[in-house]
Design a protein around this motif. Structure first.
Motif, PDB file in Angstrom:
ATOM      1  N   ARG A   1       0.833  -1.215   0.000  1.00 47.58           N
ATOM      2  CA  ARG A   1       0.000   0.000   0.000  1.00 47.58           C
ATOM      3  C   ARG A   1       0.862   1.256   0.000  1.00 47.58           C
ATOM      4  N   GLN A   2       1.890   1.272   0.836  1.00 43.84           N
ATOM      5  CA  GLN A   2       2.785   2.433   0.886  1.00 43.84           C
ATOM      6  C   GLN A   2       3.461   2.656  -0.463  1.00 43.84           C
ATOM      7  N   LEU A   3       3.912   1.574  -1.056  1.00 41.92           N
ATOM      8  CA  LEU A   3       4.611   1.680  -2.339  1.00 41.92           C
ATOM      9  C   LEU A   3       3.673   2.140  -3.456  1.00 41.92           C
ATOM     10  N   LEU A   4       2.434   1.690  -3.438  1.00 37.41           N
ATOM     11  CA  LEU A   4       1.464   2.145  -4.436  1.00 37.41           C
ATOM     12  C   LEU A   4       1.180   3.639  -4.291  1.00 37.41           C
ATOM     13  N   LEU A   5       1.148   4.131  -3.058  1.00 34.26           N
ATOM     14  CA  LEU A   5       0.970   5.573  -2.851  1.00 34.26           C
ATOM     15  C   LEU A   5       2.155   6.366  -3.408  1.00 34.26           C
ATOM     16  N   ILE A   6       3.353   5.859  -3.199  1.00 34.77           N
ATOM     17  CA  ILE A   6       4.544   6.528  -3.735  1.00 34.77           C
ATOM     18  C   ILE A   6       4.528   6.487  -5.258  1.00 34.77           C
ATOM     19  N   THR A   7       4.138   5.361  -5.818  1.00 31.43           N
ATOM     20  CA  THR A   7       4.068   5.223  -7.279  1.00 31.43           C
ATOM     21  C   THR A   7       3.064   6.216  -7.856  1.00 31.43           C
ATOM     22  N   ASP A   8       1.925   6.363  -7.206  1.00 29.34           N
ATOM     23  CA  ASP A   8       0.927   7.322  -7.657  1.00 29.34           C
ATOM     24  C   ASP A   8       1.446   8.753  -7.515  1.00 29.34           C
ATOM     25  N   LEU A   9       2.121   9.039  -6.432  1.00 30.79           N
ATOM     26  CA  LEU A   9       2.701  10.364  -6.213  1.00 30.79           C
ATOM     27  C   LEU A   9       3.705  10.720  -7.301  1.00 30.79           C
ATOM     28  N   ALA A  10       4.433   9.733  -7.800  1.00 28.05           N
ATOM     29  CA  ALA A  10       5.446   9.969  -8.832  1.00 28.05           C
ATOM     30  C   ALA A  10       4.838  10.572 -10.095  1.00 28.05           C
ATOM     31  N   LYS A  11       3.579  10.319 -10.327  1.00 30.80           N
ATOM     32  CA  LYS A  11       2.902  10.877 -11.513  1.00 30.80           C
ATOM     33  C   LYS A  11       2.684  12.381 -11.369  1.00 30.80           C
ATOM     34  N   ARG A  12       2.498  12.850 -10.136  1.00 26.12           N
ATOM     35  CA  ARG A  12       2.173  14.257  -9.893  1.00 26.12           C
ATOM     36  C   ARG A  12       3.356  15.088  -9.409  1.00 26.12           C
ATOM     37  N   ASP A  13       4.202  14.470  -8.577  1.00 31.83           N
ATOM     38  CA  ASP A  13       5.313  15.211  -7.970  1.00 31.83           C
ATOM     39  C   ASP A  13       6.530  14.285  -7.861  1.00 31.83           C
ATOM     40  N   PRO A  14       7.268  14.137  -8.960  1.00 36.19           N
ATOM     41  CA  PRO A  14       8.405  13.202  -8.953  1.00 36.19           C
ATOM     42  C   PRO A  14       9.453  13.523  -7.887  1.00 36.19           C
ATOM     43  N   ALA A  15       9.705  14.801  -7.634  1.00 36.40           N
ATOM     44  CA  ALA A  15      10.727  15.159  -6.646  1.00 36.40           C
ATOM     45  C   ALA A  15      10.334  14.666  -5.252  1.00 36.40           C
ATOM     46  N   LEU A  16       9.084  14.856  -4.873  1.00 36.74           N
ATOM     47  CA  LEU A  16       8.619  14.375  -3.578  1.00 36.74           C
ATOM     48  C   LEU A  16       8.598  12.846  -3.549  1.00 36.74           C
ATOM     49  N   ALA A  17       8.238  12.227  -4.660  1.00 36.75           N
ATOM     50  CA  ALA A  17       8.223  10.762  -4.739  1.00 36.75           C
ATOM     51  C   ALA A  17       9.622  10.191  -4.510  1.00 36.75           C
ATOM     52  N   VAL A  18      10.638  10.863  -5.031  1.00 38.81           N
ATOM     53  CA  VAL A  18      12.021  10.405  -4.824  1.00 38.81           C
ATOM     54  C   VAL A  18      12.344  10.414  -3.330  1.00 38.81           C
ATOM     55  N   LYS A  19      11.976  11.470  -2.642  1.00 38.65           N
ATOM     56  CA  LYS A  19      12.243  11.570  -1.199  1.00 38.65           C
ATOM     57  C   LYS A  19      11.493  10.484  -0.426  1.00 38.65           C
ATOM     58  N   ARG A  20      10.229  10.308  -0.760  1.00 33.47           N
ATOM     59  CA  ARG A  20       9.429   9.295  -0.062  1.00 33.47           C
ATOM     60  C   ARG A  20       9.945   7.886  -0.357  1.00 33.47           C
ATOM     61  N   LEU A  21      10.354   7.661  -1.605  1.00 37.01           N
ATOM     62  CA  LEU A  21      10.864   6.346  -1.980  1.00 37.01           C
ATOM     63  C   LEU A  21      12.162   6.051  -1.235  1.00 37.01           C
ATOM     64  N   GLU A  22      13.009   7.051  -1.083  1.00 37.28           N
ATOM     65  CA  GLU A  22      14.260   6.850  -0.350  1.00 37.28           C
ATOM     66  C   GLU A  22      13.968   6.441   1.100  1.00 37.28           C
TER      67      GLU A  22
END
Length: 76
Positions: A42-63
């Motif tokens: 679930r967490q990873l799917l949220l990050i994946t969805d975020l990557a579509k809208r805000d890649p920079a924030l998705a990178v931070k969350r993914l890290e």
């Protein structure tokens, strides 16, 4: 005349790196046993969805997610 796309370039090195890391994370989560898998999925799917809208924030969350994943795998 053709309109130029307003989105990111298809060959953006930052987006390519993000996509590679997301694939790595999805592969690692898919191989997890037990109760951790649904929550991390679930967490990873949220990050994946975020990557579509805000890649920079998705990178931070993914890290942060990958650090948590490393800890969860070591605890298993």
């Amino acid at each position: 005349m053709m309109a130029t796309p307003s989105g990111p370039a298809w060959d953006d090195p930052r987006l390519n790196a993000l996509a590679r890391r997301l694939r790595e994370a999805h592969t690692r989560v898919a191989g997890l046993p037990g109760a951790l898998k649904p929550r991390l999925t679930r967490q990873l799917l949220l990050i994946t969805d975020l990557a579509k809208r805000d890649p920079a924030l998705a990178v931070k969350r993914l890290e942060s997610f990958m650090i948590e994943l490393d800890g969860d795998e070591n605890a298993s």
